[in-house]
Write a protein that holds these residues in place. Structure first.
Motif, PDB file in Angstrom:
ATOM      1  N   CYS A 152      16.756 -35.993  55.963  1.00 52.59           N
ATOM      2  CA  CYS A 152      16.494 -36.793  54.765  1.00 52.59           C
ATOM      3  C   CYS A 152      17.627 -36.603  53.775  1.00 52.59           C
ATOM      4  CB  CYS A 152      15.169 -36.368  54.127  1.00 52.59           C
ATOM      5  SG  CYS A 152      14.750 -37.410  52.717  1.00 52.59           S
ATOM      6  N   PHE A 186      11.329 -31.696  44.258  1.00 50.97           N
ATOM      7  CA  PHE A 186      10.348 -30.688  44.687  1.00 50.97           C
ATOM      8  C   PHE A 186      10.491 -30.306  46.153  1.00 50.97           C
ATOM      9  CE2 PHE A 186       8.585 -35.011  44.686  1.00 50.97           C
ATOM     10  CZ  PHE A 186       8.362 -35.190  46.044  1.00 50.97           C
ATOM     11  N   CYS A 187      11.321 -31.010  46.895  1.00 52.90           N
ATOM     12  CA  CYS A 187      11.185 -30.996  48.357  1.00 52.90           C
ATOM     13  C   CYS A 187      12.228 -30.147  49.083  1.00 52.90           C
ATOM     14  CB  CYS A 187      11.240 -32.423  48.875  1.00 52.90           C
ATOM     15  SG  CYS A 187      10.856 -32.526  50.624  1.00 52.90           S
ATOM     16  N   CYS A 198      14.499 -35.352  46.728  1.00 56.27           N
ATOM     17  CA  CYS A 198      13.427 -35.305  45.729  1.00 56.27           C
ATOM     18  C   CYS A 198      13.397 -33.868  45.218  1.00 56.27           C
ATOM     19  CB  CYS A 198      12.099 -35.689  46.363  1.00 56.27           C
ATOM     20  SG  CYS A 198      12.125 -37.367  47.011  1.00 56.27           S
ATOM     21  N   HIS A 232       9.245 -45.293  51.925  1.00 55.31           N
ATOM     22  CA  HIS A 232       9.649 -44.797  50.604  1.00 55.31           C
ATOM     23  C   HIS A 232       9.651 -45.961  49.622  1.00 55.31           C
ATOM     24  CE1 HIS A 232      11.616 -42.800  47.374  1.00 55.31           C
ATOM     25  NE2 HIS A 232      11.808 -41.702  48.071  1.00 55.31           N
ATOM     26  N   GLU A 251       7.519 -36.604  54.034  1.00 53.25           N
ATOM     27  CA  GLU A 251       6.492 -37.551  53.676  1.00 53.25           C
ATOM     28  C   GLU A 251       5.685 -38.055  54.844  1.00 53.25           C
ATOM     29  OE1 GLU A 251       8.252 -40.514  51.311  1.00 53.25           O
ATOM     30  OE2 GLU A 251       8.162 -39.200  49.593  1.00 53.25           O
TER      31      GLU A 251
HETATM   32 FE1  SF4 Z   1      10.254 -37.125  51.555  1.00 51.70          FE
HETATM   33 FE2  SF4 Z   1      11.708 -36.857  49.288  1.00 51.70          FE
HETATM   34 FE3  SF4 Z   1      11.223 -34.725  50.853  1.00 51.70          FE
HETATM   35 FE4  SF4 Z   1      12.891 -36.664  51.709  1.00 51.70          FE
HETATM   36  S1  SF4 Z   1      13.210 -35.307  49.946  1.00 51.70           S
HETATM   37  S2  SF4 Z   1      11.293 -35.651  52.894  1.00 51.70           S
HETATM   38  S3  SF4 Z   1      11.880 -38.514  50.816  1.00 51.70           S
HETATM   39  S4  SF4 Z   1       9.676 -35.954  49.720  1.00 51.70           S
END
Ligand code: SF4
Ligand code: 5AD
Length: 475
Positions: free
Chosen positions: A180, A186-187, A184, A274, A2
Motif C-alpha cells: 500500500c 494510523f496504519c 494513512c 478506497h 482495509e
Molecule cells: Fe488501508 Fe490506509 Fe492502511 Fe493502506 S495505509 S492499508 S489504505 S488503512
C-alpha cells in the motif's frame, strides 16, 4: 489494512494437495490471523511448501512445522499471537525438533527482534519472502535460526497456484495487488507490506478460470486498495508510468470486467475500495454485469473532515458523501459497509458525533469498528499525541456499535418479503436440514435444504430475519 478483518483465527487444512508431490512424513500446521490478504497469503505458503513435500494438518500437536501468519494492525492482534505462541511452546518442550515460524505483518514489523523476544520462534519471514521458506527451513534443520524480511518492489506471487485452505469449494480469494502506498496516519500496513504493486491481469483471469473449472462459483479480488490497481505492461511497478503506458494500461474497472466475463455463473466480489480512488467507472462496470455483486466495502474511518485530514485519508466528509450518492444513483440496490476508528488523536466529542451522523446518513449495511491503537513508526505516532483516554475511545466505540446494530437490523429487515438469488456455500451451522449462502448484497440467507446443494444458485423468498441473517424458502 482495509481488507475485511476476519476476527476469528483460522487454521488452514488443505482439501487437495497435489498427489505425487507428497513425500510422506512432513506435516505443516498453518494458522492465520487478521485480514483476508493474510488468509490468501497462507494459501501461497501452503503451495510453496507442498512443492517441498509438506502436507497440511489441522492438529498442531502432530505437526513438524507450525506457521503462524500474523497481523500487526492493532496492539491486541499482536497480543493474541504472543499468547498463541505460549500454547505452542508446551508442545515444543515435548518435541524439540518441532519448528515454529512466524510470518506476515508482525514478523515484518519486529524482524530479528522476534527471535530475541520469543525464544520458541525459529523462523521469521515477511510477506514478500515466502518463496524462500524452503531455504529458511533448511537453515533451521542445520541448527540455525532464520530470518528473511526483505520487502520487494515486484513480488506478486503471480505464478504460484495457491493451495486452497479451509475451502468450502465454492468461494475463493484472488489477490490482485500487494502493499500500500497510501500512508494513512494510523496504519502500519505500508511498513509491513511495502510498496504497492499490481499483478498481471492475465494471471488473475487465468486463476479465476481455473477456479471456475474446479467448481468454484465466487471469487473475491483482494488488495489493500483495489481501485489503485494499474497494470502497465511488463513493468510491475506503477510509479510514474508514461503517457503511452497509461493508454495501454489495465485499470481496476477493466480488470473487474475481464473477470466478470470469465463466466456469468462466476460471481465476482472485491475488497477493499478506497473512497479517494473509487470513481464512477467501477460502479458502472458493476451495474453492467449481473455477476458482479452489489456490495462495496468503503471504509470511511471518520465522519469528520478535520479528523480525516489528520488521518491523511485524502478525502473529506463531503467527498465521501458524493461517492455514496454516486453508488446510490448508479446501483440503487448496492449494499455498503465500512470501517470506523474511534478516538483517533485529538478526536473531540463533536468530531465523534460527525461520525455518528454520517453513519445514520449512509445507513450502512455493515461496519467493522475499532478503538484507535497507536502503532510504532506510523505518521500518527510521530506527529500526534494519542490523547483520547482509553475509556473514552471505548465509550465512543460502544456508541457506534449499538448504532450499527440498529442500522444492520434495518437493512436486513428490508430484505424480508423479497426474493434473493443465493449462492449456496454450506450446510447451516444451526441445522443439518438447512443450507446457508449469501445474496448479492453479502447478506447471509438460510433456507431448507430440499434437493439443493453447495454451489447451486437458488432463488429464496425471505420470510423472516435476525439482525444479520435472512431466513426463507426456495421458490
Ligand atoms: Fe488501508 Fe490506509 Fe492502511 Fe493502506 S495505509 S492499508 S489504505 S488503512
Ligand atoms: N487502530 C485501530 N484501527 C486501525 N485500523 C487500521 N489501523 C488501525 C489502528 N492503528 C482499522 C482501519 C482499517 C481496518 C482494517 O483496521 O479501520 O480500515
Amino acid at each position: 489494512m482495509e481488507n475485511k478483518v476476519i476476527d476469528e483465527k483460522r487454521q488452514g487444512e488443505a482439501l487437495h494437495v497435489a498427489p505425487g508431490k507428497r513425500k510422506p512424513g512432513k506435516k505443516m500446521f498453518i494458522e492465520s490471523y487478521g485480514c483476508a490478504m493474510n488468509f490468501s497469503d497462507s494459501e501461497i505458503v501452503a503451495s510453496v511448501l507442498s512443492e517441498k513435500g509438506y502436507t497440511t494438518t489441522g492438529d498442531y500437536k502432530e505437526a513438524d512445522l507450525i506457521l503462524i501468519n500474523t497481523c500487526a494492525i492493532r496492539d491486541n492482534a499482536e497480543l493474541r499471537v504472543r499468547n498463541r505462541l505460549k500454547e505452542f511452546n508446551s508442545v515444543k518442550r515435548k518435541n524439540p525438533s518441532l519448528m515454529v515460524g512466524v510470518m506476515g505483518c508482525m514478523a515484518e514489523r519486529l524482524k530479528a527482534q522476534f527471535l530475541e523476544e520469543e525464544k520458541i520462534v525459529d523462523i521469521v519471514v515477511g510477506p514478500d519472502a515466502y518463496r524462500t521458506l524452503p531455504d529458511l527451513i533448511e537453515s533451521v534443520e542445520g541448527g540455525q535460526k532464520a530470518v528473511n524480511v526483505l520487502l520487494s518492489r515486484d513480488e506478486t506471487y503471480a505464478d504460484i497456484n495457491p493451495v486452497r485452505l479451509d475451502s468450502n469449494g465454492v468461494t475463493a480469494f484472488i489477490s490482485i495487488t500487494r502493499g500500500c502506498d497510501n500512508m494513512c496516519a494510523f496504519c502500519v500496513v505500508p511498513f509491513t507490506r511495502g510498496r504497492e504493486r499490481s499483478r498481471d491481469p492475465l494471471s488473475i483471469v487465468n486463476e479465476a478460470k481455473s477456479l471456475f473449472g474446479q467448481g468454484y462459483r465466487e471469487v473475491t479480488l483482494l488488495g489493500q486498495n483495489v481501485d489503485s490497481y494499474l497494470w502497465t505492461g511488463g513493468g510491475l511497478k506503477k510509479d510514474n508510468p508514461s503517457a503511452e503506458e497509461l493508454i495501454n494500461a489495465t485499470t481496476f474497472a477493466q480488470l473487474l470486467e475481464q473477470v466478470a466475463l470469465v463466466d456469468p455463473l462466476l460471481r465476482v466480489r472485491f475488497s477493499t475500495s478506497h473512497p479517494k480512488d473509487m470513481l464512477d467507472d467501477v460502479i458502472h462496470i458493476m451495474a453492467k454485469y449481473d455477476n458482479i455483486c452489489n456490495y462495496i466495502h468503503l471504509p470511511v474511518q471518520s465522519g469528520n473532515s478535520n479528523v480525516l485530514e489528520r488521518m491523511n485519508r485524502g478525502y473529506s466528509r463531503e467527498w465521501y458523501m458524493e461517492r455514496i450518492r454516486s453508488i446510490r444513483q448508479i446501483l440503487p440496490d448496492c449494499a455498503i459497509s465500512t470501517d470506523i476508528i474511534t478516538g483517533f488523536c485529538g478526536e473531540t466529542e463533536q468530531e465523534h458525533l460527525d461520525t455518528v451522523s454520517l453513519m445514520e446518513w449512509v445507513g450502512y449495511d455493515f461496519a467493522y469498528m475499532f478503538a484507535y491503537s497507536e502503532r510504532p513508526k506510523t505518521l500518527a505516532e510521530r506527529k500526534f499525541k494519542d490523547d483520547v483516554p482509553e475509556l473514552e475511545k471505548k465509550r465512543r466505540l460502544t456508541d457506534i456499535v449499538a448504532l450499527q446494530q440498529k442500522l444492520s437490523g434495518e437493512c436486513t429487515r428490508a430484505g424480508v418479503g423479497k426474493i434473493h438469488r443465493v449462492l449456496v456455500e454450506r450446510v447451516s451451522k444451526k441445522s443439518e436440514d438447512m443450507l446457508s449462502g449469501r445474496n448479492s448484497q453479502n447478506t447471509v440467507v438460510v433456507f431448507p435444504k430440499e434437493h439443493y446443494k453447495k454451489g447451486d444458485y437458488v432463488n429464496v423468498l425471505a420470510e423472516t430475519c435476525t439482525v444479520a441473517t435472512l431466513i426463507g424458502k426456495a421458490v
